[in-house]
Design an enzyme around this catalytic site. Sequence first.
Site, PDB file in Angstrom:
ATOM      1  N   ASP A 207       0.824  -1.211   0.000  1.00 43.80           N
ATOM      2  CA  ASP A 207       0.000   0.000   0.000  1.00 43.80           C
ATOM      3  C   ASP A 207       0.858   1.262   0.000  1.00 43.80           C
ATOM      4  O   ASP A 207       0.419   2.322   0.460  1.00 43.80           O
ATOM      5  CB  ASP A 207      -0.945   0.013   1.206  1.00 43.80           C
ATOM      6  CG  ASP A 207      -0.200   0.018   2.541  1.00 43.80           C
ATOM      7  OD1 ASP A 207       1.017  -0.277   2.553  1.00 43.80           O
ATOM      8  OD2 ASP A 207      -0.832   0.320   3.570  1.00 43.80           O
ATOM      9  N   ASP A 285       7.246  -4.739  14.091  1.00 42.39           N
ATOM     10  CA  ASP A 285       7.781  -3.382  13.993  1.00 42.39           C
ATOM     11  C   ASP A 285       8.044  -2.773  15.371  1.00 42.39           C
ATOM     12  O   ASP A 285       9.081  -2.122  15.586  1.00 42.39           O
ATOM     13  CB  ASP A 285       6.874  -2.485  13.152  1.00 42.39           C
ATOM     14  CG  ASP A 285       5.409  -2.582  13.543  1.00 42.39           C
ATOM     15  OD1 ASP A 285       5.056  -3.455  14.359  1.00 42.39           O
ATOM     16  OD2 ASP A 285       4.609  -1.780  13.023  1.00 42.39           O
TER      17      ASP A 285
END
Length: 441
Positions: A207, A285
């Site tokens: 994305d 992350d």
Amino acid sequence: MIRKRSSLILCGTFLFVSWNAVLVLLLWGRTPQGQLGNGPRDLALMPTSDVVGDVIRMAESFESELGKQKEILSQILSHQSLWKPRPNRKRPKVNAPGQPVIPILVIACNRVTVRRCLDKLLQHRPSAELHPIIVSQDCGHADTAAVIASYGSKVTHLKQPDLSDIAVRPEHKKFQGYYKISRHYRWAISQAFRNISHSSVVIVEDDLEVAPDFFEYFRALLPVLKSDPSLWCVSAWNDNGRDGYVDPGKADLLYRTDFFPGLGWMLLREAWEELEAKWPASFWDDWMRQPEQRRGRACVRPEISRTLTFGRQGVSLGQFYDKYLKYIKLNSEFVPFTKLELSYLKEETYRSNFDKEVYGAAVVTYEDVKQGQLTGSGPFRLQYSSKDSFKVMAKNLGIMDDLKSGVPRTGYRGVVSFFYRGRRIYLAPPPGWTQYDPTWS
């Protein structure tokens, strides 16, 4: 290379001709031993049968050597095309040797809008050989697979083979998507480094849209990353990079940051070998932002982002998207980073200059900044003294206020740099800062 080979061939030809000329002159200068005189003295000079045999053998040897030299000369002449200029011919264009290959690894799942990501990568890619595109797809989504397959040989399409659910604690059942993402990342990055044997990789999500100088940015920063052990990644992303919060005249400005930004980031094989064995089951992350992984190292990030996210829907359910992410400014000006001097990013140089810039700036109050009562061009320092004071000022000024293991987004040595109403502001801890407090979250 061709010029060097031509010189060697010409030198060899010259030595060949010179050698044979000297040899012939020596033979011609000898006493004619086959010609006899008429007097007694001439009889004394008559060669014996042994001498005649020696001369015959010498002549035969000389004739054989001449044959060999003739053959060598013929081979030299047969390669004349390599050193003799050809009229009206253009030299073929050849890529400069030794340029590093930096693959782009696209992490995909079930978004058919991956086409937007791939179209921009292909549009801005300067070389298919230097930047192969690898699309790793999870989820087994047929429509997304069809979109990726439509690019044919322009991309390499990998499919994550394990699509099973992951056993998680009952309270983590709603986070199943994060577990699958972490599993996919580990598999995909391992493919790039172990099975395809690259030494670096740039990772983007399906994305993300990239800027025109996306590839130029990473090519320029690869040698910086390789040469500085105090760095462990390069990111194309500025978490506070919304339009109005970045200096539009500083598209070439780069920073060191203690916060792992992600969203278009480069990793070296050596760093992956360190991380792979302990890769987390989920929330990869945030795990990267823990001090055990960061180990005091920094990343490089730009003033103006080289990626833009267009994926509101995902496992995070649009967290931060409507408030921050959709307003991120994507760089539109091509910056020739490979021609710029980037040594200022080296740790000692950068830290010294950064501290002078920040703590040499005029101290101002939150009210002065918020109400636009600053005088002068800046920069200005806005000081916080606690987690709460940081979060209040950050939130009210419109920058991201969350912390991960005590590190603010874009922070370097506790300092967050941003633009506000046309002036540079440093939201900074007091002088003498030493380390982050992991309890700040």
